[in-house]
Design a protein around this motif. Sequence first.
Motif, PDB file in Angstrom:
ATOM      1  N   ALA A 202      52.692 -21.000  54.231  1.00 52.50           N
ATOM      2  CA  ALA A 202      52.370 -21.826  55.410  1.00 52.50           C
ATOM      3  C   ALA A 202      53.174 -20.890  56.411  1.00 52.50           C
ATOM      4  N   VAL A 203      54.513 -20.581  56.248  1.00 50.99           N
ATOM      5  CA  VAL A 203      55.260 -20.103  57.327  1.00 50.99           C
ATOM      6  C   VAL A 203      54.647 -18.953  57.772  1.00 50.99           C
ATOM      7  N   LEU A 204      54.045 -18.035  56.933  1.00 53.69           N
ATOM      8  CA  LEU A 204      53.327 -16.998  57.241  1.00 53.69           C
ATOM      9  C   LEU A 204      52.087 -17.129  58.389  1.00 53.69           C
ATOM     10  N   VAL A 205      51.343 -18.323  57.939  1.00 55.80           N
ATOM     11  CA  VAL A 205      50.330 -18.821  58.887  1.00 55.80           C
ATOM     12  C   VAL A 205      50.753 -19.157  60.208  1.00 55.80           C
ATOM     13  N   LEU A 206      51.786 -19.871  60.068  1.00 51.26           N
ATOM     14  CA  LEU A 206      52.386 -20.652  61.366  1.00 51.26           C
ATOM     15  C   LEU A 206      52.922 -19.491  62.362  1.00 51.26           C
ATOM     16  N   SER A 207      53.632 -18.594  61.764  1.00 54.06           N
ATOM     17  CA  SER A 207      54.323 -17.501  62.457  1.00 54.06           C
ATOM     18  C   SER A 207      53.320 -16.704  63.075  1.00 54.06           C
ATOM     19  N   ARG A 208      52.213 -16.442  62.496  1.00 53.09           N
ATOM     20  CA  ARG A 208      51.047 -15.555  63.184  1.00 53.09           C
ATOM     21  C   ARG A 208      50.565 -16.352  64.394  1.00 53.09           C
ATOM     22  N   GLN A 210      51.502 -19.755  65.710  1.00 51.27           N
ATOM     23  CA  GLN A 210      52.336 -20.905  66.327  1.00 51.27           C
ATOM     24  C   GLN A 210      53.325 -20.223  66.730  1.00 51.27           C
ATOM     25  N   GLY A 211      53.970 -19.165  66.236  1.00 52.89           N
ATOM     26  CA  GLY A 211      55.237 -18.576  66.752  1.00 52.89           C
ATOM     27  C   GLY A 211      56.270 -19.719  66.401  1.00 52.89           C
ATOM     28  N   ALA A 212      57.367 -19.531  67.005  1.00 54.43           N
ATOM     29  CA  ALA A 212      58.506 -20.316  66.908  1.00 54.43           C
ATOM     30  C   ALA A 212      58.357 -21.872  67.241  1.00 54.43           C
ATOM     31  N   SER A 213      57.416 -22.476  66.329  1.00 58.79           N
ATOM     32  CA  SER A 213      57.272 -23.723  66.599  1.00 58.79           C
ATOM     33  C   SER A 213      58.155 -24.637  65.682  1.00 58.79           C
ATOM     34  N   ASP A 214      58.016 -25.939  66.028  1.00 53.52           N
ATOM     35  CA  ASP A 214      58.761 -26.781  65.292  1.00 53.52           C
ATOM     36  C   ASP A 214      58.613 -26.600  63.799  1.00 53.52           C
ATOM     37  N   ALA A 215      57.356 -26.679  63.477  1.00 51.85           N
ATOM     38  CA  ALA A 215      56.871 -26.695  62.143  1.00 51.85           C
ATOM     39  C   ALA A 215      57.294 -25.489  61.567  1.00 51.85           C
ATOM     40  N   THR A 216      57.229 -24.288  62.161  1.00 48.52           N
ATOM     41  CA  THR A 216      57.504 -22.984  61.649  1.00 48.52           C
ATOM     42  C   THR A 216      59.288 -22.895  61.257  1.00 48.52           C
ATOM     43  N   ARG A 217      59.914 -23.467  62.426  1.00 48.58           N
ATOM     44  CA  ARG A 217      61.287 -23.528  62.141  1.00 48.58           C
ATOM     45  C   ARG A 217      61.789 -24.681  60.913  1.00 48.58           C
ATOM     46  N   LYS A 218      61.055 -25.710  60.772  1.00 45.83           N
ATOM     47  CA  LYS A 218      61.300 -26.724  59.540  1.00 45.83           C
ATOM     48  C   LYS A 218      61.011 -25.851  58.185  1.00 45.83           C
ATOM     49  N   GLY A 219      60.028 -25.132  58.280  1.00 47.07           N
ATOM     50  CA  GLY A 219      59.683 -24.352  56.946  1.00 47.07           C
ATOM     51  C   GLY A 219      60.533 -23.183  56.653  1.00 47.07           C
ATOM     52  N   VAL A 220      61.119 -22.623  57.734  1.00 44.52           N
ATOM     53  CA  VAL A 220      61.834 -21.637  57.818  1.00 44.52           C
ATOM     54  C   VAL A 220      63.358 -22.115  57.124  1.00 44.52           C
ATOM     55  N   ASP A 221      63.681 -23.316  57.602  1.00 44.69           N
ATOM     56  CA  ASP A 221      64.772 -23.906  57.143  1.00 44.69           C
ATOM     57  C   ASP A 221      64.929 -24.187  55.722  1.00 44.69           C
ATOM     58  N   TRP A 222      63.711 -24.752  55.044  1.00 45.41           N
ATOM     59  CA  TRP A 222      63.443 -25.168  53.803  1.00 45.41           C
ATOM     60  C   TRP A 222      63.580 -23.845  53.035  1.00 45.41           C
ATOM     61  N   LEU A 223      62.965 -22.707  53.261  1.00 47.45           N
ATOM     62  CA  LEU A 223      63.004 -21.638  52.593  1.00 47.45           C
ATOM     63  C   LEU A 223      64.559 -21.101  52.684  1.00 47.45           C
ATOM     64  N   ARG A 224      65.108 -21.185  53.441  1.00 48.75           N
ATOM     65  CA  ARG A 224      66.503 -20.637  53.760  1.00 48.75           C
ATOM     66  C   ARG A 224      67.528 -21.423  52.699  1.00 48.75           C
ATOM     67  N   LYS A 225      67.345 -22.639  52.705  1.00 52.21           N
ATOM     68  CA  LYS A 225      68.098 -23.614  51.930  1.00 52.21           C
ATOM     69  C   LYS A 225      67.675 -23.668  50.308  1.00 52.21           C
ATOM     70  N   ASP A 226      66.554 -23.457  50.131  1.00 49.48           N
ATOM     71  CA  ASP A 226      65.984 -23.498  48.556  1.00 49.48           C
ATOM     72  C   ASP A 226      66.047 -22.400  47.749  1.00 49.48           C
ATOM     73  N   GLN A 227      66.395 -21.170  48.437  1.00 54.46           N
ATOM     74  CA  GLN A 227      66.617 -20.057  47.593  1.00 54.46           C
ATOM     75  C   GLN A 227      67.720 -20.210  46.474  1.00 54.46           C
ATOM     76  N   ARG A 228      67.406 -19.777  45.240  1.00 56.17           N
ATOM     77  CA  ARG A 228      68.433 -19.856  44.296  1.00 56.17           C
ATOM     78  C   ARG A 228      69.549 -18.829  44.281  1.00 56.17           C
ATOM     79  N   ASP A 229      70.450 -18.889  43.436  1.00 57.59           N
ATOM     80  CA  ASP A 229      71.500 -18.100  43.587  1.00 57.59           C
ATOM     81  C   ASP A 229      71.010 -16.867  43.037  1.00 57.59           C
ATOM     82  N   SER A 230      70.107 -16.857  42.242  1.00 56.85           N
ATOM     83  CA  SER A 230      69.569 -15.518  41.572  1.00 56.85           C
ATOM     84  C   SER A 230      68.541 -14.840  42.662  1.00 56.85           C
ATOM     85  N   GLY A 231      68.240 -15.315  43.695  1.00 53.94           N
ATOM     86  CA  GLY A 231      67.580 -14.662  44.679  1.00 53.94           C
ATOM     87  C   GLY A 231      66.033 -15.164  44.680  1.00 53.94           C
TER      88      GLY A 231
END
Length: 289
Positions: A202-208, A210-231
Motif C-alpha cells: 500500500a505504501v508503495l502504491v501511495l508513494s507513487r 499520492q506522495g507524502a500524503s497523510d495516508a502514506t505517512r501513517k503507513g510509513v509510521d506503522w512500518l517503522r514501529k512494527d519491524q521486529r528486532d530480527s529485522g
Amino acid sequence: FDVDNDWEFLSSVPFADHNAMLDPACPDITGRVIEGLIASGVKPSHEAIRKGVQFLIKTQEADGSWYGRWGVDYIYGTFLALRGLEAAGESDREAHVLRAGEWLRSIQNADGGWGESCASYDNHTYTPAESTPSQTAWAVLGLIAGGDTTSESVRRGVEWMMHNQRPDGGWNLASLGKWKRKDGTMNEADSAPSDGYATGLAVLVLSRCQGASDATRKGVDWLRKDQRDSGRWFVRSLNNDKAHFITHAGTAYAVLGLHAAGALVVVELGLAARRVVHLGLSGVGDDPL
C-alpha cells in the motif's frame, strides 16, 4: 527445481506432494527476475532479458492477462509481467502492454478496488471476488507499469486503498479472502493484525500516486514501529503456523514501500536494509507468533 526440469508427468506420480513436483517457468517469476536483473545493472539488451521478454509475450493469455503461479492469480501475474516489461524498456504502446492495461481496467470492481478468488486456479480463468488491499495494489502497480498513471481506474483504486486503511495505519494480507487454514480455523480479515506485506504494498502504491500524503505517512509510521528486532516484518501464514515463508515476501514489500517513500524514511531504510540481511541468514523458523 532444476533449470529446464519441465517433466510434467512427474506431477502424476502417487508420492507427489500436492502434485507439485516441479517449479515450471511462469510469468510472475519471470517478470520479477527481469525487474531484479535490470535493477542490478543488467542491460535491457542482454540476451537473458530479451529471452524473458519474449517468454512473457508468448505466455500472455487471450484476454490480455498473465497467469500467476505464486499469487492469486491473474491479477498477480499481470502486475508482475507488466513491471518486468517496463523494466526491460518495452514501450507502453506495444499491443501486449495495452491489452494488459485494458484487461485490468475491465475487471475493476464497482467500489474502485480489485479482487480475485482462489477459484481462478480451478477454473483456469479470472474469477472475481470482493476487493482486497493486496490485489488492488497489484492492479494499480500493474497499470502504472503499463503507462497508465492518470486514468479514472488508477484514481479510484488509490482512493479505495486510502479508504480501507486500518486505524493503526496499516493494511493486512488476511483480507485477501476467507477460507479455512490447514488447522481448521478460518482466516478472518477483521481480526487479523496489519502486516508488512499488505502495508508495504500500500505504501508503495501511495508513494507513487499520492506522495507524502497523510495516508502514506501513517503507513510509513506503522512500518517503522512494527519491524521486529530480527529485522523482519512478521506476516502470519494464510495456510498454517509451521512455517511463515510469507514473512520473507512481507519484509521485501516493507523495504520496497519504505524506499518508495523516499526522504520520509531515508535513515530508517539504512537500518532496515541491514536488518534484512540478517533475515536472510537466520530464516523464519525461530520467529514465534
